[in-house]
Design an enzyme around this catalytic site. Structure first.
Site, PDB file in Angstrom:
ATOM      1  N   TRP A 128       0.928  -1.160   0.563  1.00  0.00           N
ATOM      2  CA  TRP A 128      -0.035  -0.215   0.077  1.00  0.00           C
ATOM      3  C   TRP A 128       0.842   1.318  -0.168  1.00  0.00           C
ATOM      4  O   TRP A 128       0.511   2.033  -0.415  1.00  0.00           O
ATOM      5  CB  TRP A 128      -0.730   0.177   1.201  1.00  0.00           C
ATOM      6  CG  TRP A 128      -1.960  -0.779   1.227  1.00  0.00           C
ATOM      7  CD1 TRP A 128      -2.662  -2.106   1.589  1.00  0.00           C
ATOM      8  CD2 TRP A 128      -2.874  -0.906  -0.174  1.00  0.00           C
ATOM      9  NE1 TRP A 128      -3.235  -2.476   0.981  1.00  0.00           N
ATOM     10  CE2 TRP A 128      -3.412  -2.999  -0.066  1.00  0.00           C
ATOM     11  CE3 TRP A 128      -3.878  -0.106  -0.983  1.00  0.00           C
ATOM     12  CZ2 TRP A 128      -4.580  -2.533  -1.241  1.00  0.00           C
ATOM     13  CZ3 TRP A 128      -4.258  -0.359  -2.041  1.00  0.00           C
ATOM     14  CH2 TRP A 128      -5.143  -1.257  -1.970  1.00  0.00           C
TER      15      TRP A 128
ATOM     16  N   ASP B 107      -2.083   6.262   7.038  1.00  0.00           N
ATOM     17  CA  ASP B 107      -2.769   5.305   6.426  1.00  0.00           C
ATOM     18  C   ASP B 107      -2.719   4.050   7.593  1.00  0.00           C
ATOM     19  O   ASP B 107      -2.128   3.509   7.747  1.00  0.00           O
ATOM     20  CB  ASP B 107      -2.158   4.841   5.159  1.00  0.00           C
ATOM     21  CG  ASP B 107      -3.494   3.330   4.676  1.00  0.00           C
ATOM     22  OD1 ASP B 107      -4.772   3.671   5.340  1.00  0.00           O
ATOM     23  OD2 ASP B 107      -3.937   3.746   3.868  1.00  0.00           O
TER      24      ASP B 107
ATOM     25  N   LYS C 296     -12.567  -2.056   6.065  1.00  0.00           N
ATOM     26  CA  LYS C 296     -11.491  -3.458   6.758  1.00  0.00           C
ATOM     27  C   LYS C 296     -12.120  -3.098   8.532  1.00  0.00           C
ATOM     28  O   LYS C 296     -12.480  -4.480   8.566  1.00  0.00           O
ATOM     29  CB  LYS C 296     -10.228  -2.671   6.792  1.00  0.00           C
ATOM     30  CG  LYS C 296      -9.500  -2.040   5.165  1.00  0.00           C
ATOM     31  CD  LYS C 296      -9.325  -3.646   4.863  1.00  0.00           C
ATOM     32  CE  LYS C 296      -9.047  -3.211   3.039  1.00  0.00           C
ATOM     33  NZ  LYS C 296      -7.889  -2.664   2.827  1.00  0.00           N
TER      34      LYS C 296
HETATM   35  C1  LIG Z   1      -7.871  -2.091   1.295  1.00  0.00           C
HETATM   36  C2  LIG Z   1      -6.070  -0.621   2.112  1.00  0.00           C
HETATM   37  C3  LIG Z   1      -6.069   0.313   0.993  1.00  0.00           C
HETATM   38  C4  LIG Z   1      -7.475   0.861  -0.309  1.00  0.00           C
HETATM   39  O1  LIG Z   1      -7.897   1.693   0.165  1.00  0.00           O
HETATM   40  P1  LIG Z   1      -9.437   1.362  -1.756  1.00  0.00           P
HETATM   41  O2  LIG Z   1     -10.959   1.995  -0.776  1.00  0.00           O
HETATM   42  O3  LIG Z   1      -9.516   0.049  -1.879  1.00  0.00           O
HETATM   43  O4  LIG Z   1      -8.946   2.498  -2.073  1.00  0.00           O
HETATM   44  C5  LIG Z   1      -5.449   1.698   1.686  1.00  0.00           C
HETATM   45  N1  LIG Z   1      -4.560   1.070   2.580  1.00  0.00           N
HETATM   46  C6  LIG Z   1      -5.055   0.530   2.703  1.00  0.00           C
HETATM   47  C7  LIG Z   1      -3.570   0.718   4.511  1.00  0.00           C
HETATM   48  C8  LIG Z   1      -5.515  -0.833   3.104  1.00  0.00           C
HETATM   49  O5  LIG Z   1      -5.461  -1.593   3.660  1.00  0.00           O
END
Ligand SMILES: *Cc1c(COP(=O)(O)O)cnc(C)c1O
Length: 362
Positions: free
Chosen positions: A104, A174, A198
């Site tokens: 990511w 993030d 998530k």
């Molecule tokens: C799943 C995920 C993303 C991506 O998110 P989207 O909503 O599909 O753009 C970004 N960062 C992390 C750490 C993730 O687990």
């Protein structure tokens, strides 16, 4: 009302608690006495405006967010933020610093490169993303506009044990796959963000928590929807927000609070992940190569040494009420998502299946 369902270890979108699904079902025909579902009401209705305020307050309470931070609701998921961050926070000709510790963060850095001069303070792709080098080994810019990290790498299973030092530079993190999984101090960061699908809801909504100190007029023109100031000015209701997703996140935050909040989940998640790592480390059949100092408590990727057995593993796990264990296509193999919704009993059931599978296939 809720039915017996398999244990769902999907790393995202991830399982929702039965209690939340039941509540959604109850509210579907008549949300808050409106005679309609949340999906069928104007976002200018006072009750729907109130929903945004409520969900913001729930984040503030659960995460101890000071008033000097904005809590914004945005569409476009995690990747949407990867674009908005450089667009809003880059400064004329200054570098932006990125720690690349997994898939990511490597996506985030590519997005930033479209806008700004990027410095990778660390990039462990060559080693297969199994460690986070100590900060003293990082190659930081003197004058970065900001430093970006991915706190938990959902695919590679690498997690920062604590926030890196700012060293005077705004720190952006993030936390899509570990927000509210443990206690944290928001003041150690200038921006924390998460796509909600998530650990705190469903796809369609992300939350960005931003120190008002770092908000600035973007150095290049952006669209209204890619300028954080639009969300601040309109309390995230400039255009139609994803009202259903916002409502589900509100229910998730209630559930997290009821279970004891970030403190309680911090302890449970520590025990859950330690159990599974111990089992894997003591087996010569399953392998996880991530360095112990930075192993994720949320997403545990592993492989079976005899790689031809992995599709059998997934099939038989499914027959035994354990789903969502297939690894991400980028790395293959297997992966257990241990988000808040997964309780300790579910981890025990996974481990006993893994033991049995090992015995039968050694
Ligand atoms: C799943 C995920 C993303 C991506 O998110 P989207 O909503 O599909 O753009 C970004 N960062 C992390 C750490 C993730 O687990």
């Amino acid at each position: 009302m809720s039915q017996q369902r398999p244990d769902n270890f999907s790393s995202g979108p991830a399982a929702l608690p039965a209690q939340v699904l039941d509540q959604i079902q109850k509210d579907m025909w008549n949300w808050r006495g409106k005679g309609a579902s949340i999906m069928e009401i104007s976002h200018r209705d006072p009750a729907v405006l109130e929903l945004g305020t409520e969900v913001e307050q729930k984040f503030r309470d659960l995460m101890n967010i000071p008033d000097s931070y904005h809590v914004l609701f945005i569409q476009g998921g995690g990747r949407g933020q990867y674009g908005m961050i450089p667009m809003n926070f880059m400064k004329q000709s200054l570098p932006v610093d990125y720690a690349v510790t997994g898939y990511w963060s490597s996506v985030a850095v590519k997005e930033a490169e479209r806008f700004a001069p990027v410095n990778r303070v660390v990039d462990k792709e060559g080693d297969g993303f199994i460690s986070i080098p100590h900060q003293s080994e990082w190659n930081r810019s003197q004058d970065a506009a900001y430093l970006h990290i991915v706190d938990n790498e959902t695919i590679h299973g690498v997690e920062f044990p604590s926030a890196p030092d700012r060293q005077g530079v705004p720190l952006i993190s993030d936390m899509t796959s570990n927000i509210l999984s443990r206690p944290m101090k928001i003041e150690n960061y200038d921006m924390v963000y998460a796509a909600c699908q998530k650990n705190i809801g469903i796809a369609g909504l992300s939350v960005s928590i931003i120190n008002s100190n770092i908000i600035q007029e973007p150095i290049f023109k952006t669209s209204m929807l890619t300028d954080y100031r639009t969300y601040i000015e309109h309390k995230s209701y400039y255009n139609t927000p994803p009202t259903f997703a916002l409502y589900v996140t509100g229910l998730m935050l209630d559930w997290i609070k009821e279970k004891g909040g970030a403190d309680a989940f911090g302890e449970i998640n520590q025990r859950k992940s330690a159990k599974l790592y111990d089992f894997i480390d003591n087996s010569s059949f399953y392998i996880n190569k991530v360095e112990t100092s930075c192993r994720s408590r949320m997403n545990i990727p592993f492989v079976i040494e005899k790689t031809n057995l992995m599709s059998d593993f997934i099939d038989q796990a499914g027959q035994n009420g354990l789903i969502g264990l297939k690894g991400h296509p980028v790395v293959g193999g297997l992966r257990a998502g241990l988000y808040n919704v997964i309780d300790e009993d579910a981890v025990d059931r996974l481990i006993s299946f893994m033991k049995r599978f090992e015995r039968e296939n050694r």
